[in-house]
Scaffold this active site. Structure first.
Site, PDB file in Angstrom:
ATOM      1  N   CYS A  42      50.161  38.292  58.024  1.00  0.00           N
ATOM      2  CA  CYS A  42      49.820  37.657  59.301  1.00  0.00           C
ATOM      3  C   CYS A  42      50.908  37.829  60.344  1.00  0.00           C
ATOM      4  CB  CYS A  42      49.542  36.177  59.082  1.00  0.00           C
ATOM      5  SG  CYS A  42      48.168  35.857  57.942  1.00  0.00           S
ATOM      6  N   THR A 112      44.714  41.167  43.117  1.00  0.00           N
ATOM      7  CA  THR A 112      44.645  42.523  43.648  1.00  0.00           C
ATOM      8  C   THR A 112      44.362  42.592  45.143  1.00  0.00           C
ATOM      9  OG1 THR A 112      42.404  42.521  42.710  1.00  0.00           O
ATOM     10  CG2 THR A 112      44.087  43.713  41.510  1.00  0.00           C
ATOM     11  N   ALA A 114      42.863  42.544  48.968  1.00  0.00           N
ATOM     12  CA  ALA A 114      41.731  43.170  49.652  1.00  0.00           C
ATOM     13  C   ALA A 114      42.225  44.392  50.409  1.00  0.00           C
ATOM     14  CB  ALA A 114      41.076  42.181  50.610  1.00  0.00           C
ATOM     15  N   GLY A 245      37.824  44.211  59.467  1.00  0.00           N
ATOM     16  CA  GLY A 245      37.673  43.327  58.320  1.00  0.00           C
ATOM     17  C   GLY A 245      38.176  43.955  57.032  1.00  0.00           C
ATOM     18  N   PRO A 277      37.416  34.894  29.052  1.00  0.00           N
ATOM     19  CA  PRO A 277      38.533  34.041  28.631  1.00  0.00           C
ATOM     20  C   PRO A 277      39.889  34.698  28.877  1.00  0.00           C
ATOM     21  CG  PRO A 277      36.801  34.030  26.977  1.00  0.00           C
ATOM     22  CD  PRO A 277      36.417  35.083  27.973  1.00  0.00           C
ATOM     23  N   ILE A 279      41.360  35.421  31.538  1.00  0.00           N
ATOM     24  CA  ILE A 279      41.467  36.264  32.728  1.00  0.00           C
ATOM     25  C   ILE A 279      41.175  35.414  33.966  1.00  0.00           C
ATOM     26  CG2 ILE A 279      40.536  38.237  33.985  1.00  0.00           C
ATOM     27  CD1 ILE A 279      40.130  39.659  31.398  1.00  0.00           C
ATOM     28  N   VAL A 282      42.782  35.351  41.788  1.00  0.00           N
ATOM     29  CA  VAL A 282      43.305  34.525  42.876  1.00  0.00           C
ATOM     30  C   VAL A 282      43.422  35.344  44.153  1.00  0.00           C
ATOM     31  CG1 VAL A 282      44.607  32.969  41.366  1.00  0.00           C
ATOM     32  CG2 VAL A 282      45.681  35.069  42.190  1.00  0.00           C
TER      33      VAL A 282
END
Length: 554
Positions: A42, A112, A114, A245, A277, A279, A282
């Site tokens: 940002c 990972t 965007a 985007g 399970p 994994i 975020v």
């Protein structure tokens, strides 16, 4: 326990830091294919524009610092190419040497992120003057180009946060900026009747807007010299910024059966756990959910990413944190204007099936005798329950305070009336005695129970459908003669009590003033005299004329 995290920006490093704070027993390893970690995406527009002096200030930490502080091993320029969920191992390629190694995990976290969307017909690799803004390396590349080529004209494709922030910064650097936006408004996440104010403001700054348009043809070989839009506009340019985007990076997760949500980001529960399970996911790769509706939403913001990372790091190490959802709260600066939003917009609330009350509150941000400037808040409430659903605000000062207060109120299930009862800080340099937030609550509560509002959109629809009504302009004569609502008759508030007998109390009645306050007084007077149905134009004539101008232009 060995925790392996893929990705080392906001979310990934937050996972690692929280996990280490909770335990010294775990091995924590982070892999990232980029060169930099834990940086501020940002902040990039402001570094490009020169407000941030050094790129280094956007990257306050490196792998060595993290190792020393948290005993976390971070491997930059290392790409995880494959995950074996049955054996709980991964394949990693060292991008500097080409060496491939295998690692194992007990818990795996996808942080990972965007990737920027590249709209057709662009191909960033084909032109040396086309850039996207997603990483510190992008920052370096743009800086290098600006320094060596001294461009005079910039084309920005996309008018979201990044596109508009770069519009401001490149203008400050002396470039002539043109924006091409696919939708018919800037900031599609907001309502058009609010963003139109910003569009008008941008034009006063010399920004050229091509809305509801897209680039169809590119002229130039190694560099783009001109583009032709679908609407036939020919735009000369020296620099192109693609700000259309982002898309969540989910391919690696999908390959092992990790489920995606409705937004096409990775679906997680409130503990950041995926359908597999051990994994987790975020940050910008993962889906969130709305505090208001409970439905999945995708909001790739650094603040949300940090929060998600902290929750995952806590849960992995035995904690009980849970994600409580998001409101999509955001804010940005556009030259001297601040623009913020939280919760549902009008269009989103209607889509969700709410019957809503809409208020436009136009008030000074602090005492006018100390230079207070106009602040416009558009607030949405549920007619059935009175619950606040969302707000948008535009002004020169104080937008952050008001949006944050309303976001807090919505998070705790506040009703419109609750805003009025907040005990907010007051002193003339900071607020008015009836702060815009307090007034918003008061006016919304009145509208929900007695003093019905009508938006310019609703009024124009009634006019177009030839609904029988009487419209009363309660302002001074000179204001009425300068510009008034179509079909309105002039009866100043001071004369309305006596002249109300000239009106039909059984006929739908609409009153208005400049911004809404005098109109509200006129509405009360007529209701007290037995008029059956009286509406006050929300935001008054000023809001009506802005909406009318918007409709004429679009």
């Amino acid at each position: 326990m060995r925790i392996v995290i893929i990705g080392s920006v906001a979310a990934g490093t937050s996972v690692a830091a929280k996990a280490r704070r909770n335990t010294e027993e775990a091995e924590i390893v982070v892999y990232d294919q980029g060169k930099d970690i834990s940086y501020s995406v940002c902040g990039i527009p402001y570094q490009i524009g020169g407000e941030v002096e050094s790129i280094d200030t956007l990257v306050p930490r490196n792998a060595e610092w993290f190792k020393k502080r948290y005993a976390v091993d971070i491997f930059t320029e290392h790409q995880v190419t494959k995950v074996n969920r049955e054996e709980k191992n991964i394949m990693v390629t060292d991008l500097k040497t080409g060496e491939v190694k295998q690692d194992h995990y007990d818990v795996l976290v996808f942080a990972t992120g965007a990737s920027p969307f590249t709209p057709p017909p662009f191909d960033q690799t084909s032109y040396e003057n086309v850039f996207q803004v997603r990483s510190i390396q992008d920052n370096r590349d743009i800086h290098q180009f600006l320094s060596t080529h001294q461009p005079k004209k910039a084309l920005i494709v996309g008018a979201g946060f990044i596109g508009l922030e770069l519009t401001e910064q490149l203008t400050h650097k002396g470039l002539e900026v043109t924006i091409v936006q696919l939708e018919d408004q800037i900031m599609p996440s907001m309502d058009a009747d609010m963003t139109f104010r910003a569009e008008e403001y941008l034009r006063t700054k010399g920004i050229i807007l091509h809305l509801e348009d897209t680039v169809k043809e590119i002229l130039g070989e190694k560099t783009i010299e001109k583009v032709i839009t679908a609407n036939g506009a020919a735009i000369d340019t020296d620099l192109v910024i693609l700000a259309a985007g982002v898309r969540p990076n989910t391919q690696l997760a999908q390959e092992i059966g990790v489920a995606l949500g409705d937004s096409r980001a990775i679906a997680v529960n409130r503990k950041m756990q995926t359908n597999i399970p051990d994994i987790y996911a975020v940050g910008d790769a993962a889906e969130s959910f709305s505090v208001i509706t409970g439905k999945p939403v995708y909001r790739p913001l650094g603040s949300t990413a940090n929060k998600m990372g902290r929750i995952a790091g806590d849960v992995i190490t035995g904690g009980e944190l849970e994600h409580r959802g998001v409101l999509g709260t955001g804010i940005f600066r556009l030259f001297d204007m601040q623009i913020g939003q939280t919760g549902l917009t009008e269009k989103e609330a209607i889509k969700e099936g709410y019957e809503i009350e809409v208020l436009f509150s136009i008030k000074p941000d602090h005492a006018q005798y100390l230079g207070g400037k106009e602040l416009t808040i558009k607030a949405i409430a549920d007619k059935k329950t009175g619950r606040l659903l969302g707000a948008q605000a535009i002004g020169e000062n104080g937008v952050d305070k008001r949006i944050d207060v309303i976001a807090t109120a919505i998070s705790f299930g506040a009703k419109a009336e609750d805003l009025f009862h907040l005990d907010l800080a007051y002193a003339p340099p900071f607020a008015t005695t009836k702060d815009p937030v307090l007034y918003t609550g008061m006016a919304l509560e009145n509208a929900l129970h007695r003093n019905s509002l009508i938006t310019p959109k609703e009024l124009m629809e009634k006019q177009q459908n030839n609904v029988s009504m009487q419209i009363i302009d309660t302002r001074w004569k000179k204001d009425y003669e300068t510009l008034h609502v179509e079909g309105a008759v002039h009866i100043p508030l001071a004369e309305l009590r006596e002249r109300s007998k000239e009106l039909d109390p059984q006929l739908l009645t609409v009153v208005y003033c400049n911004k809404g306050v005098t109109g509200n007084a006129a509405q009360n007077l007529l209701l007290n005299k037995g008029f059956k149905e009286v509406y006050n134009i929300s935001g008054g004539n000023k809001n009506y004329q802005l909406y009318k101008k918007m409709k004429q232009q679009k």
